[in-house]
Write an enzyme that holds these catalytic residues in place. Sequence first.
Site, short mmCIF file in Angstrom:
data_model
loop_
_atom_site.label_atom_id
_atom_site.label_comp_id
_atom_site.label_asym_id
_atom_site.label_seq_id
_atom_site.Cartn_x
_atom_site.Cartn_y
_atom_site.Cartn_z
N GLY A 1 -4.40 -21.62 58.46
CA GLY A 1 -4.87 -21.22 59.55
C GLY A 1 -5.12 -22.82 59.97
O GLY A 1 -5.81 -22.73 59.74
N CYS B 1 -5.55 -16.08 57.64
CA CYS B 1 -6.82 -16.58 57.66
C CYS B 1 -7.41 -16.81 56.51
O CYS B 1 -7.10 -16.37 54.81
CB CYS B 1 -7.43 -15.61 58.70
SG CYS B 1 -6.50 -14.72 60.43
N GLY C 1 -6.75 -10.76 57.70
CA GLY C 1 -5.50 -9.56 56.81
C GLY C 1 -5.08 -8.64 58.48
O GLY C 1 -5.70 -9.83 59.05
N TYR D 1 4.54 -17.61 48.17
CA TYR D 1 4.58 -18.73 49.40
C TYR D 1 3.02 -19.44 49.62
O TYR D 1 3.04 -20.51 49.49
CB TYR D 1 5.14 -17.74 50.56
CG TYR D 1 5.43 -19.08 51.89
CD1 TYR D 1 5.68 -20.58 51.72
CD2 TYR D 1 4.41 -18.35 52.49
CE1 TYR D 1 4.94 -21.38 53.13
CE2 TYR D 1 3.83 -19.31 54.27
CZ TYR D 1 4.54 -20.73 53.63
OH TYR D 1 4.30 -21.47 54.75
P1 AMP Z 1 13.63 -19.51 58.11
O1 AMP Z 1 13.17 -20.61 58.86
O2 AMP Z 1 12.20 -18.49 59.47
O3 AMP Z 1 14.17 -19.28 57.03
O4 AMP Z 1 11.43 -19.44 57.23
C1 AMP Z 1 11.65 -19.67 55.91
C2 AMP Z 1 10.52 -21.30 55.71
O5 AMP Z 1 9.16 -20.73 55.81
C3 AMP Z 1 10.37 -21.29 54.34
O6 AMP Z 1 10.72 -22.95 53.80
C4 AMP Z 1 9.17 -20.56 54.11
O7 AMP Z 1 8.73 -21.57 52.67
C5 AMP Z 1 8.63 -20.51 55.23
N1 AMP Z 1 7.88 -18.79 54.99
C6 AMP Z 1 7.39 -17.99 55.01
N2 AMP Z 1 7.26 -17.48 54.69
C7 AMP Z 1 5.95 -18.05 55.52
C8 AMP Z 1 5.21 -17.53 56.68
N3 AMP Z 1 5.00 -16.57 56.65
N4 AMP Z 1 4.40 -18.19 57.85
C9 AMP Z 1 5.45 -19.59 57.95
N5 AMP Z 1 5.71 -20.20 56.61
C10 AMP Z 1 6.96 -19.51 55.72
#
Ligand code: AMP
Length: 502
Positions: A60, A34, A136, A275
Site C-alpha cells: 500500500g 494493506c 482485508g 503477485y
Molecule cells: P493490467 O494492465 O490491468 O492487465 O494489469 C496487469 C498488471 O498489473 C500485471 O503486470 C500485474 O503484475 C499487475 N497486477 C495484477 N494484479 C494487481 C493488483 N491487484 N494491483 C496492482 N497491480 C496488479
Amino acid sequence: MNREPSKHTMQRELEFPQYPYRPLPREAGAEEECGLFGIYGNADAATHTALGLHSLQHRGQDSAGIVAYDGEQFHSHRALGLVGDNFGSPDIMDRLEGNVAIGHVRYSTSGESVLRNVQPLFAEFKFGGLAVAHNGNLTNAHTLRHELVQRGCIFQSTSDSENIIHLVAISEYGQVVDKLTDALDQIEGAYSLVAMTQKKLIGLRDPYGVRPLVLGRLSNSHILTSETCALDIIGAEFVRDVEPGEIVVIDDKGLHSLKPFRKRPERFCIFEYIYFARPDSVMEGKNVYAVRKAIGAALARESYIDADLVVPVPDSGVPAAIGYAAQAGLPFEFGIVRNHYVGRTFIEPTDQIRHLGVRLKHNANAAHLSGKRVVLVDDSIVRGTTSIKIVEMLRTAGASEVHMRISSPPNTHSCFYGIDTPKRQELLAAQMDVSGMAKHIGVDSLSFISIDGLYQAVCGASRDGDTPQYCDACLSGEYPIPLTDREHEPAPTLLTLLDESN
Ligand code: AMP
C-alpha cells in the site's frame, strides 16, 4: 478509477437513511492491499514500526500511520504518501515515544483519499484507548454500518474498520479482548488485524485465514506483521504464522493464544503467491520467490513454445520467467527495463493516466530484442493495459514473435477479500476467451497456467474441487465467505447509474 462514493451518494445516505438500506458501492471505504506491523516491548517501537512498514510498502503506497503508547499517552502520526516521506524526520519519530506501537500502510481506492480514513484508527473507550489497523475487506461492512448508524453510532470515516471500533464500543463484555471477539463475531470478510491498548498488543486473522499475519521476535520484543520481509528488515526472527481464526494477545505476562471462532476451512489467498507478496517473504511456510519459480516451470511444461528468449514483465513477472526459462532451457533476458521511481500502474486513477503510467514505468531493452522470438512472462492480466503496451514496445524494438505466458489462470472475477481488482466488466478475461485476448493484446500466442498446474506448483496437490486449499475466487468465481453487502445490493437505479458515471 474513482471508487469513493460520490458526494451526492454520501449526502443521500446521511440525510435520508432508508430501509431497506441501499449500501454504499462496494468500493466505498474498502480496506484493501494493506500492510500491518505491531511491536510490543521495545524502546524504539515506532522506529522499528516505520522500518517494518517501509518493507511492506508494496502492500500500500497511499498512506501510512503509526500509533505508539508510552505508558501514559498515545502518540500518533498518520499521513497520505509513502512511509519514507512521512516517517523520515527525527521530529516526527521523536514524538512517537513508547514501547508499544502499531502501524499501517494503505492502498486507497481513490484519487481523492482522505486523512480521516488513514489507519491505524484510534478511539477512547471506558477501558482506555484502542488503536486498530486492518488488512482485508469486510464483506458485510455496509450492512453493519447501517445497523450501527440506526443505533446511534456516529461514523467519522468511510473506512470499514470503523465498524470494529463501534462494535467494540457497544459490546457488553467486560474485557477488551472479549469485546473485540464479540465485535469480530459479527463481522464477515477476510481480514488480519493488529490492535493495541494501554496494556496489550493484539493480532488476529479471520477464521478462513485469507490474509496473512506472522509472529516474530526481536530479543524480548514480540512482533506481528503481514509479511516476513518486515521481520528481516529489523533483524527479527520469524516465530510462526498466526493461525486462521487465532487471536494472539501480548502483554506483560507474555503471549497468549485464543481460538474463539467457529472453525472454518482454511483459504489463504493464492494471489499473495502469484503477485501480491514480496518474493523474499515466507508465507504459510513457503518462500514466495520459490513458489513463483515453480509456477513458471509448470507453465513451461504446460505451454512450451520454441523461442529465442524468455523476457519477464518486471518486477512481478521475474521469478516466474526465471522458472519458465530454466524449465524450457531458453535464455532469460531483461528485455524490458523498469523504472523503479514510478508507483504501481494501478495507482493512477484514470485510464488515460494508466496508459501513460505504463510507458513511464517500462522501456524495451532493444539491443536484445531485434529479430528475436520472445516468450513474454507476466503474473496476471487484469484489464490488459500493461500487456498491450509491453507487446507494442517489444514489436517496436524489433521482436519477430511475441508469445505471452501468464503465471495465473485467467482473472475472471473481482476480489472482495482485500486485493484490489476492478469491477468484473473491466476484467479482460471476463470479456473474452483466450484467443480473443491474444488478438486484443496483439500476441502471436497466449497461454495461462491451468488452475491445477497452479495448485501443483504452490502446494504439490491438485485443487480439491469442493474445498480448495486456497481462496482462488478471482480465478474460479467461488467465493468462500458470504458477500452479504453485495447480496443486499439492489439492481442499479437511474440515480445510482448517474452516480457511477460521475
Ligand atoms: P493490467 O494492465 O490491468 O492487465 O494489469 C496487469 C498488471 O498489473 C500485471 O503486470 C500485474 O503484475 C499487475 N497486477 C495484477 N494484479 C494487481 C493488483 N491487484 N494491483 C496492482 N497491480 C496488479
